[in-house]
Write a protein that holds these residues in place. Structure first.
Motif, PDB file in Angstrom:
ATOM      1  N   VAL A 104       0.825  -1.202   0.000  1.00  0.00           N
ATOM      2  CA  VAL A 104       0.000   0.000   0.000  1.00  0.00           C
ATOM      3  C   VAL A 104       0.863   1.258   0.000  1.00  0.00           C
ATOM      4  N   ARG A 105       1.964   1.210   0.724  1.00  0.00           N
ATOM      5  CA  ARG A 105       2.839   2.381   0.799  1.00  0.00           C
ATOM      6  C   ARG A 105       3.416   2.721  -0.568  1.00  0.00           C
ATOM      7  N   MET A 106       3.820   1.705  -1.319  1.00  0.00           N
ATOM      8  CA  MET A 106       4.358   1.964  -2.653  1.00  0.00           C
ATOM      9  C   MET A 106       3.275   2.487  -3.584  1.00  0.00           C
ATOM     10  N   ALA A 107       2.066   1.975  -3.442  1.00  0.00           N
ATOM     11  CA  ALA A 107       0.957   2.470  -4.262  1.00  0.00           C
ATOM     12  C   ALA A 107       0.721   3.950  -3.995  1.00  0.00           C
ATOM     13  N   CYS A 108       0.777   4.333  -2.736  1.00  0.00           N
ATOM     14  CA  CYS A 108       0.617   5.747  -2.374  1.00  0.00           C
ATOM     15  C   CYS A 108       1.760   6.580  -2.933  1.00  0.00           C
ATOM     16  N   ALA A 109       2.978   6.042  -2.844  1.00  0.00           N
ATOM     17  CA  ALA A 109       4.144   6.771  -3.351  1.00  0.00           C
ATOM     18  C   ALA A 109       4.053   6.964  -4.861  1.00  0.00           C
ATOM     19  N   ILE A 110       3.604   5.938  -5.579  1.00  0.00           N
ATOM     20  CA  ILE A 110       3.457   6.054  -7.032  1.00  0.00           C
ATOM     21  C   ILE A 110       2.439   7.123  -7.385  1.00  0.00           C
ATOM     22  N   SER A 153       9.343  10.441   0.812  1.00  0.00           N
ATOM     23  CA  SER A 153       9.466  11.186   2.066  1.00  0.00           C
ATOM     24  C   SER A 153       8.097  11.508   2.650  1.00  0.00           C
ATOM     25  N   LEU A 154       7.157  11.930   1.797  1.00  0.00           N
ATOM     26  CA  LEU A 154       5.816  12.254   2.267  1.00  0.00           C
ATOM     27  C   LEU A 154       5.080  11.021   2.779  1.00  0.00           C
ATOM     28  N   VAL A 155       5.208   9.913   2.059  1.00  0.00           N
ATOM     29  CA  VAL A 155       4.543   8.677   2.483  1.00  0.00           C
ATOM     30  C   VAL A 155       5.129   8.177   3.796  1.00  0.00           C
ATOM     31  N   ARG A 156       6.438   8.230   3.934  1.00  0.00           N
ATOM     32  CA  ARG A 156       7.083   7.768   5.165  1.00  0.00           C
ATOM     33  C   ARG A 156       6.630   8.627   6.354  1.00  0.00           C
ATOM     34  N   ALA A 157       6.611   9.943   6.156  1.00  0.00           N
ATOM     35  CA  ALA A 157       6.184  10.832   7.235  1.00  0.00           C
ATOM     36  C   ALA A 157       4.721  10.599   7.602  1.00  0.00           C
ATOM     37  N   TRP A 165       2.968   7.884   7.116  1.00  0.00           N
ATOM     38  CA  TRP A 165       2.804   6.550   7.702  1.00  0.00           C
ATOM     39  C   TRP A 165       3.192   6.554   9.178  1.00  0.00           C
ATOM     40  N   HIS A 166       4.304   7.218   9.492  1.00  0.00           N
ATOM     41  CA  HIS A 166       4.740   7.283  10.882  1.00  0.00           C
ATOM     42  C   HIS A 166       3.736   8.049  11.744  1.00  0.00           C
ATOM     43  N   MET A 167       3.213   9.129  11.208  1.00  0.00           N
ATOM     44  CA  MET A 167       2.226   9.911  11.961  1.00  0.00           C
ATOM     45  C   MET A 167       0.964   9.082  12.226  1.00  0.00           C
ATOM     46  N   ALA A 168       0.549   8.315  11.220  1.00  0.00           N
ATOM     47  CA  ALA A 168      -0.649   7.487  11.393  1.00  0.00           C
ATOM     48  C   ALA A 168      -0.412   6.393  12.424  1.00  0.00           C
ATOM     49  N   ARG A 169       0.764   5.794  12.402  1.00  0.00           N
ATOM     50  CA  ARG A 169       1.073   4.737  13.367  1.00  0.00           C
ATOM     51  C   ARG A 169       1.171   5.294  14.780  1.00  0.00           C
ATOM     52  N   ARG A 170       1.766   6.440  14.920  1.00  0.00           N
ATOM     53  CA  ARG A 170       1.876   7.029  16.256  1.00  0.00           C
ATOM     54  C   ARG A 170       0.492   7.411  16.790  1.00  0.00           C
ATOM     55  N   ALA A 171      -0.359   7.858  15.888  1.00  0.00           N
ATOM     56  CA  ALA A 171      -1.707   8.211  16.319  1.00  0.00           C
ATOM     57  C   ALA A 171      -2.468   6.981  16.805  1.00  0.00           C
ATOM     58  N   ARG A 172      -2.142   5.825  16.268  1.00  0.00           N
ATOM     59  CA  ARG A 172      -2.790   4.579  16.697  1.00  0.00           C
ATOM     60  C   ARG A 172      -2.023   3.889  17.813  1.00  0.00           C
ATOM     61  N   GLY A 173      -0.915   4.515  18.256  1.00  0.00           N
ATOM     62  CA  GLY A 173      -0.119   3.933  19.333  1.00  0.00           C
ATOM     63  C   GLY A 173       0.751   2.797  18.874  1.00  0.00           C
ATOM     64  N   VAL A 174       1.222   2.856  17.620  1.00  0.00           N
ATOM     65  CA  VAL A 174       2.062   1.793  17.075  1.00  0.00           C
ATOM     66  C   VAL A 174       3.295   2.422  16.470  1.00  0.00           C
ATOM     67  N   GLN A 175       4.447   1.802  16.665  1.00  0.00           N
ATOM     68  CA  GLN A 175       5.668   2.249  16.042  1.00  0.00           C
ATOM     69  C   GLN A 175       6.455   1.045  15.537  1.00  0.00           C
TER      70      GLN A 175
END
Length: 242
Positions: free
Chosen positions: A96-102, A208-212, A214-224
């Motif tokens: 999914v991350r690569m699809a978003c990046a594309i 860079s945008l997808v990585r940032a 993704w990390h923000m979404a994981r932190r919001a859900r309490g996952v890293q």
């Protein structure tokens, strides 16, 4: 603005050309570059290099039917092959991350094309009088090649994610496509340099945008991510679980 000293070839149609109206490029006509404001980036030497390399790669009057046929086919086919391969890779990997990046990289690449159309407009070879194109095409801005940008964007994205085999395949497809687009008279060599720069820049920003995000979404859900594995932040204690 690019112009030949001998003017445009007889029968030249600025809106569309085809193989039946093919005219040998640069056959006995010396190159001349005007000092108009539309000169690409105002650098005559850059235009001179662009024309000389175009001379060597564009179809000549002595090109065989097989070469012309291959050029016409390869000016489009690699795009569909690259799209099919990318779709297969995304589905097989469930990436999914690569699809978003594309998606983001393609959108950024489109914005670059819009900016080039506004601030760095350059005639296509056939619109500048350098022979007819082998494929019907409107006489719009040539910089950069949207076809090549798309394929090389895939190569750059997978290369940055260290999927070297896929990156190599996409890179080779892009090279073949770049040659064919020049051979058929639709693009200049410098357009391909612009496509490469656009692909690299948009891919880097997209990842860079997808990585940032993704990390923000994981932190919001309490996952890293720790060591490539997802772990909960501040996991509940045994007393809480009881």
């Amino acid at each position: 603005m690019l112009r030949r000293s001998g003017g445009r070839p007889a029968g030249f149609d600025e809106n569309s050309t085809d193989a039946t109206g093919y005219c040998s490029p640069l056959s006995g006509w010396p190159v001349s570059i005007s000092n108009s404001s539309s000169l690409m980036y105002g650098v005559p030497n850059l235009e001179a290099w662009n024309i000389v390399v175009f001379q060597g790669l564009h179809a000549s009057s002595g090109a065989t039917r097989l070469a012309i046929y291959l050029g016409v086919v390869l000016a489009e086919l690699p795009v569909y092959l690259a799209a099919a391969l990318a779709l297969w890779a995304l589905v097989a990997r469930r990436d999914v991350r690569m699809a978003c990046a594309i998606a983001i990289a393609c959108l950024l690449g489109h914005y670059v094309e819009v900016l080039c159309n506004q601030f760095a407009y350059h005639d296509r070879p056939f619109a500048a009088g350098y022979g007819s194109a082998l494929i019907k095409h409107s006489a719009n801005n040539s910089m950069p090649s949207s076809h090549v940008t798309f394929v090389w964007t895939l190569a750059a994205l997978y290369g940055m994610k260290k999927h070297w085999r896929l990156a190599a395949v996409f890179g080779c497809l892009g090279l073949v496509l770049a040659w064919a687009r020049i051979f058929t008279g639709l693009h200049w060599p410098l357009d391909m340099a612009g496509s490469a720069a656009t692909a690299l820049a948009s891919s880097f920003l997209a990842i860079s945008l997808v990585r940032a995000g993704w990390h923000m979404a994981r932190r919001a859900r309490g996952v890293q991510e720790v060591g490539g594995q997802a772990r909960a932040v501040n996991p509940p204690s045994r007393e809480r679980r009881r």
